[in-house]
Design a protein around this motif. Structure first.
Motif, mmCIF file in Angstrom:
data_model
loop_
_atom_site.group_PDB
_atom_site.id
_atom_site.type_symbol
_atom_site.label_atom_id
_atom_site.label_comp_id
_atom_site.label_asym_id
_atom_site.label_seq_id
_atom_site.Cartn_x
_atom_site.Cartn_y
_atom_site.Cartn_z
ATOM 1 N N GLY A 1 -32.487 -20.105 -5.948
ATOM 2 C CA GLY A 1 -31.209 -19.480 -6.255
ATOM 3 C C GLY A 1 -30.667 -18.579 -5.161
ATOM 4 O O GLY A 1 -29.456 -18.357 -5.066
ATOM 5 N N THR B 1 -26.958 -17.876 0.648
ATOM 6 C CA THR B 1 -25.995 -16.877 0.186
ATOM 7 C C THR B 1 -25.115 -16.414 1.345
ATOM 8 O O THR B 1 -25.498 -16.521 2.514
ATOM 9 N N ARG C 1 -34.236 -13.118 -15.067
ATOM 10 C CA ARG C 1 -33.273 -14.202 -14.863
ATOM 11 C C ARG C 1 -31.838 -13.660 -14.848
ATOM 12 O O ARG C 1 -30.983 -14.167 -14.117
ATOM 13 N N SER C 2 -31.583 -12.617 -15.631
ATOM 14 C CA SER C 2 -30.282 -11.957 -15.580
ATOM 15 C C SER C 2 -30.081 -11.279 -14.226
ATOM 16 O O SER C 2 -28.980 -11.297 -13.664
ATOM 17 N N LEU D 1 -31.386 -12.300 -11.442
ATOM 18 C CA LEU D 1 -31.126 -13.394 -10.498
ATOM 19 C C LEU D 1 -29.670 -13.812 -10.559
ATOM 20 O O LEU D 1 -29.030 -13.998 -9.504
ATOM 21 N N ALA D 2 -29.123 -13.944 -11.757
ATOM 22 C CA ALA D 2 -27.719 -14.337 -11.897
ATOM 23 C C ALA D 2 -26.798 -13.291 -11.260
ATOM 24 O O ALA D 2 -25.815 -13.641 -10.571
ATOM 25 N N ARG E 1 -27.103 -13.568 -7.416
ATOM 26 C CA ARG E 1 -26.412 -14.772 -6.929
ATOM 27 C C ARG E 1 -24.901 -14.537 -6.856
ATOM 28 O O ARG E 1 -24.253 -14.903 -5.868
ATOM 29 N N LYS E 2 -24.372 -13.911 -7.874
ATOM 30 C CA LYS E 2 -22.943 -13.635 -7.906
ATOM 31 C C LYS E 2 -22.547 -12.645 -6.820
ATOM 32 O O LYS E 2 -21.564 -12.846 -6.099
#
Length: 327
Positions: free
Chosen positions: A210, A214, A314-315, A317-318, A321-322
């Motif tokens: 993920g 970037t 996981r939150s 990570l999201a 990523r954003k």
């Protein structure tokens, strides 16, 4: 033979009364643990609690010294909690992040104590390891000093649980400790440990994939807690404050962060669930940036973006990523 039938009722009543007095210093959960025959495990704060529950399963009763919503670094133990430590069969903690807990554990007399820092390789982040950014050698001295306060007594960064690879290593050590303390259920602990390590391996893969591509590698956060995570996935953490996420940054540090944000195309200033977002919002407003949550997972509350460690990671990570412009 039913021995209890041979004991007069008055004797039983007296024994019960005495038992209630003896248990007055202990929590009801401790009493239930002892009578239920489960291994009594005391965890210092949420990451250690998560490991104990996942690995111990139905064979352990886990209590935590740090209640949900309490900032772990600031924890001061009550006399009742200190007394309860001595009742534990196993204590799972992370030395260096909660001085009051470290002291109480050392005095508890409990034989089976598991220090997570001994189960993986600890590292230095912040001033000791050096920073890639900063044109002025003195501009961020206050921030680096604050970050160093966050480190344990030997100068190591204690936030190992935010690196899934290191957390998996700790999980294996905790599993081995439970097997030793309760050999009758060793097979179950071994199986649960393997299942948890598989989950953490999957989490590591998700972060690797993920964050592989970037727009920027730099993120700004109020709390200097993400050094291991940043190092694992090739990112650069820039913290506003060290041990106190609500501390006001110096004017020099604000200026430096504004420069870094422009140079590295930073879009977001992260804050956390257990602390005020005031500092992050002030910096973001002055710099024209957005704000979002990056949770250091020191506790789970109703505000957490997930019900447990894996979901919140996981939150995180999201959110990364954003903010980093993942492709």
């Amino acid at each position: 033979m039913n021995v209890r039938r041979l004991i007069p009722t008055a004797t039983i009543a007296g024994a019960v009364a005495l038992g209630m007095v003896a248990l007055s210093a202990c929590s009801s959960s401790d009493a239930a643990t002892k009578s239920g025959g489960k291994l009594a495990v005391t965890a210092s704060f949420y990451p250690m609690q998560f490991l104990a529950q996942e690995i111990g399963g139905d064979h352990v009763s886990v209590t935590t010294l740090t209640k949900p919503g309490v900032e772990p670094h600031d924890l001061e133990l009550k006399p009742r909690q200190t007394a309860q430590l001595g009742e534990a069969d196993v204590i799972v903690y992370l030395k260096g992040i909660q001085p009051a807990v470290d002291k109480a554990i050392a005095q508890s007399g409990v034989q089976n104590t598991v220090d997570a820092t001994t189960l993986t390789t600890m590292e230095k982040h912040g001033t000791e390891a050096g920073h890639a950014h900063g044109d002025d050698d003195h501009a961020d001295e206050e921030t680096h000093a604050a970050e160093d306060e966050e480190a344990s007594a030997d100068g190591n960064d204690p936030h190992i649980w935010l690196d899934p690879v290191k957390f998996a290593e700790v999980a294996k050590g905790v599993g081995a400790a439970l097997e030793k303390a309760d050999p009758d259920h060793a097979a179950a602990y071994k199986k649960n440990t393997a299942a948890l390590v598989t989950k953490l391996d999957g989490l590591n893969t998700a972060f690797e994939q993920g964050l592989a591509d970037t727009s920027t590698k730099t993120f700004i956060t109020t709390h200097a807690a993400f050094g291991y995570l940043a190092e694992r996935y090739g990112l650069e953490q820039e913290a506003i404050a060290g041990i106190d996420p609500e501390a006001e940054p110096s004017p020099a540090r604000v200026k430096e962060l504004e420069t870094i944000a422009k140079r590295d195309k930073v879009s977001t200033v992260f804050f956390e669930t257990l602390a005020s977002d005031k500092t992050a919002k002030t910096l973001a407003g002055d710099s024209g940036l957005k704000t979002d949550v990056l949770d250091p997972l020191e506790g789970i509350t109703d505000k957490s973006k997930g019900a447990d460690y894996v979901e919140v990671m996981r939150s995180n990570l999201a959110a990364l990523r954003k903010a980093l412009g993942a492709k």
